[in-house]
Design a protein around this motif. Sequence first.
Motif, mmCIF file in Angstrom:
data_model
loop_
_atom_site.group_PDB
_atom_site.id
_atom_site.type_symbol
_atom_site.label_atom_id
_atom_site.label_comp_id
_atom_site.label_asym_id
_atom_site.label_seq_id
_atom_site.Cartn_x
_atom_site.Cartn_y
_atom_site.Cartn_z
ATOM 1 N N TRP A 44 0.853 -1.197 0.000
ATOM 2 C CA TRP A 44 0.000 0.000 0.000
ATOM 3 C C TRP A 44 0.880 1.234 0.000
ATOM 4 N N VAL A 45 0.545 2.206 -0.847
ATOM 5 C CA VAL A 45 1.348 3.422 -0.942
ATOM 6 C C VAL A 45 0.643 4.631 -0.335
ATOM 7 N N ASN A 46 -0.568 4.427 0.154
ATOM 8 C CA ASN A 46 -1.304 5.489 0.828
ATOM 9 C C ASN A 46 -2.336 4.852 1.754
ATOM 10 N N ARG A 47 -3.052 5.687 2.487
ATOM 11 C CA ARG A 47 -4.075 5.164 3.398
ATOM 12 C C ARG A 47 -5.447 5.129 2.751
ATOM 13 N N LEU A 48 -5.624 5.851 1.642
ATOM 14 C CA LEU A 48 -6.922 5.926 0.986
ATOM 15 C C LEU A 48 -7.284 4.646 0.235
ATOM 16 N N CYS A 49 -6.354 4.136 -0.565
ATOM 17 C CA CYS A 49 -6.669 2.977 -1.410
ATOM 18 C C CYS A 49 -7.139 1.745 -0.633
ATOM 19 N N PRO A 50 -6.468 1.374 0.477
ATOM 20 C CA PRO A 50 -6.988 0.207 1.199
ATOM 21 C C PRO A 50 -8.396 0.432 1.740
ATOM 22 N N ALA A 51 -8.723 1.683 2.094
ATOM 23 C CA ALA A 51 -10.079 1.976 2.582
ATOM 24 C C ALA A 51 -11.090 1.830 1.448
ATOM 25 N N ILE A 52 -10.730 2.308 0.257
ATOM 26 C CA ILE A 52 -11.621 2.171 -0.899
ATOM 27 C C ILE A 52 -11.790 0.691 -1.250
ATOM 28 N N LYS A 53 -10.676 -0.031 -1.320
ATOM 29 C CA LYS A 53 -10.730 -1.441 -1.729
ATOM 30 C C LYS A 53 -11.377 -2.335 -0.672
ATOM 31 N N ALA A 54 -11.467 -1.840 0.562
ATOM 32 C CA ALA A 54 -12.106 -2.625 1.619
ATOM 33 C C ALA A 54 -13.623 -2.665 1.446
ATOM 34 N N THR A 55 -14.157 -1.797 0.590
ATOM 35 C CA THR A 55 -15.599 -1.820 0.325
ATOM 36 C C THR A 55 -15.829 -2.507 -1.015
ATOM 37 N N ASP A 56 -16.857 -3.331 -1.089
ATOM 38 C CA ASP A 56 -17.137 -4.037 -2.346
ATOM 39 C C ASP A 56 -17.361 -3.056 -3.491
ATOM 40 N N LYS A 57 -18.120 -1.988 -3.230
ATOM 41 C CA LYS A 57 -18.421 -1.020 -4.285
ATOM 42 C C LYS A 57 -17.175 -0.242 -4.695
ATOM 43 N N GLY A 58 -16.310 0.081 -3.733
ATOM 44 C CA GLY A 58 -15.080 0.792 -4.063
ATOM 45 C C GLY A 58 -14.198 -0.037 -4.978
ATOM 46 N N GLN A 59 -14.026 -1.305 -4.619
ATOM 47 C CA GLN A 59 -13.207 -2.216 -5.433
ATOM 48 C C GLN A 59 -13.829 -2.371 -6.820
ATOM 49 N N ALA A 60 -15.149 -2.582 -6.868
ATOM 50 C CA ALA A 60 -15.813 -2.859 -8.139
ATOM 51 C C ALA A 60 -15.971 -1.619 -9.017
ATOM 52 N N PHE A 61 -16.348 -0.487 -8.410
ATOM 53 C CA PHE A 61 -16.729 0.673 -9.218
ATOM 54 C C PHE A 61 -15.669 1.760 -9.322
#
Length: 167
Positions: A44-61
Motif C-alpha cells: 500500500w502506498v497510501n491510506r486511501l486505497c486500502p479503505a476504498i478497496k475494503a468496500t465491495d463497491k469501491g473495489q468494483a466501481f
Amino acid sequence: MVQLTDLLPLEKWVELENEIHARSGLESNVFNTDGIRITDNKVWVNRLCPAIKATDKGQAFICAVAHMNLANQAREEGRPVIEECDAGLMKIVVPISVDGQFIGAIGACGLLPAGGEVDNFLINRITEIDEETVSELCEDLAVIETNSAEEVAQFIWEKIEAIVAET
C-alpha cells in the motif's frame, strides 16, 4: 495462448512489481486478461486505497473499472496509458502482448497527480466512506509529477519488451 507465467515465474513477476514500487513509489501489480492480479504481493502506498478497496463497491466501481478501462485502452493502442482513476489518483497501465496477442497488463497507481485532487464526493457516493474521513486519509498523499509518471511508464514498457523478447 501464452500465459503470463510462460514469460516469467510468479516470483519474478513479484520482483518486477517490487522494482517498480521501489523506483516510483507507486503500488504495482501484474494482471491477467480478466483484470485479476496474478500475485498476492501487496504494497500500500497510501491510506486511501486500502479503505476504498475494503468496500465491495469501491473495489468494483473505482479500482476495477479504472483498471479494465485503461487496460482495454492500452491493449487497443499497444502502448502504456497514463490517466487518473475516478478517485483522482494516478494510474499507469502497460500492456503485455506476445506476437500481437494481449496476455495481461502491469498497473501502477496510488499517488496524486501534481495539481490534481482526490474526488471526496465521488468516493463518498460510491463507498459510503464519510467525506471527512476521506479527507483525513488523503492528508499524507504523495504527489507524482507528469514527467515522472511518463518515465515510470517508459521504464515498465522497456522491461516488458525485454521480457517478451526473451521468449
